[in-house]
Write a protein that holds these residues in place. Sequence first.
Motif, PDB file in Angstrom:
ATOM      1  N   GLY A 111       0.549  -0.875   0.442  1.00  0.00           N
ATOM      2  CA  GLY A 111      -0.146   0.249  -0.080  1.00  0.00           C
ATOM      3  C   GLY A 111       1.066   1.177   0.315  1.00  0.00           C
ATOM      4  N   TYR A 112       2.043   0.788  -0.074  1.00  0.00           N
ATOM      5  CA  TYR A 112       2.441   2.089  -0.122  1.00  0.00           C
ATOM      6  C   TYR A 112       2.654   3.860  -1.543  1.00  0.00           C
ATOM      7  N   TYR A 113       2.164   4.805  -1.030  1.00  0.00           N
ATOM      8  CA  TYR A 113       1.311   5.360  -1.984  1.00  0.00           C
ATOM      9  C   TYR A 113       2.964   6.677  -1.556  1.00  0.00           C
ATOM     10  N   ALA A 114       3.089   7.467  -2.649  1.00  0.00           N
ATOM     11  CA  ALA A 114       3.616   8.213  -2.434  1.00  0.00           C
ATOM     12  C   ALA A 114       3.952   9.590  -3.504  1.00  0.00           C
ATOM     13  N   VAL A 115       4.609  10.154  -3.450  1.00  0.00           N
ATOM     14  CA  VAL A 115       5.049  11.299  -4.450  1.00  0.00           C
ATOM     15  C   VAL A 115       6.721  11.880  -4.296  1.00  0.00           C
ATOM     16  N   TYR A 116       7.441  11.704  -5.398  1.00  0.00           N
ATOM     17  CA  TYR A 116       8.755  12.698  -4.979  1.00  0.00           C
ATOM     18  C   TYR A 116       9.150  14.169  -5.424  1.00  0.00           C
ATOM     19  N   PHE A 117       9.675  14.731  -5.539  1.00  0.00           N
ATOM     20  CA  PHE A 117       9.725  15.878  -5.476  1.00  0.00           C
ATOM     21  C   PHE A 117      11.454  16.559  -5.665  1.00  0.00           C
ATOM     22  N   LEU A 118      11.293  17.844  -5.295  1.00  0.00           N
ATOM     23  CA  LEU A 118      12.719  18.298  -5.567  1.00  0.00           C
ATOM     24  C   LEU A 118      13.074  19.743  -4.798  1.00  0.00           C
TER      25      LEU A 118
END
Length: 138
Positions: A111-118
């Motif tokens: 269920g790991y749900y993520a957004v990645y950004f800088l």
Amino acid sequence: MKLGAVNHIALTVSDMNRSEVFYNALLGFLGYQQEEKTDQLILWASNNGVITISPANPESPNKNHDRYSVGLHHLAFSADNREQVNSLHQFLVERGVKILDPPAEYSYLPGYYAVYFLDPDGIKLELTHTPNWPPESS
């Protein structure tokens, strides 16, 4: 406080003004408030902890963060649900923030749900919702 809990995260940045604008928006979205500001430190706090930024050494040869060098790879914040991850993604897109990976389910944990950004200096940040994590202690 619990033994081993993270007390604070301190980041160094190349441009305090630019990073203050970025982190005011991001950390405000996450429930932090700016509590202190000097020429050498800006501090945000919430019930979840403290984040600070300080100016980088201007003599440093590194002008952008390299997460594959020794040091911090990335900083992940927790979300209560997937909707918060999606809302932050939209918030970031509206502000022109560089998105590395849009909201999706990743195979790290069920269920790991993520957004990645800088951030403006290339520090990788993440907002993740992981159901049933951390596991309840017995």
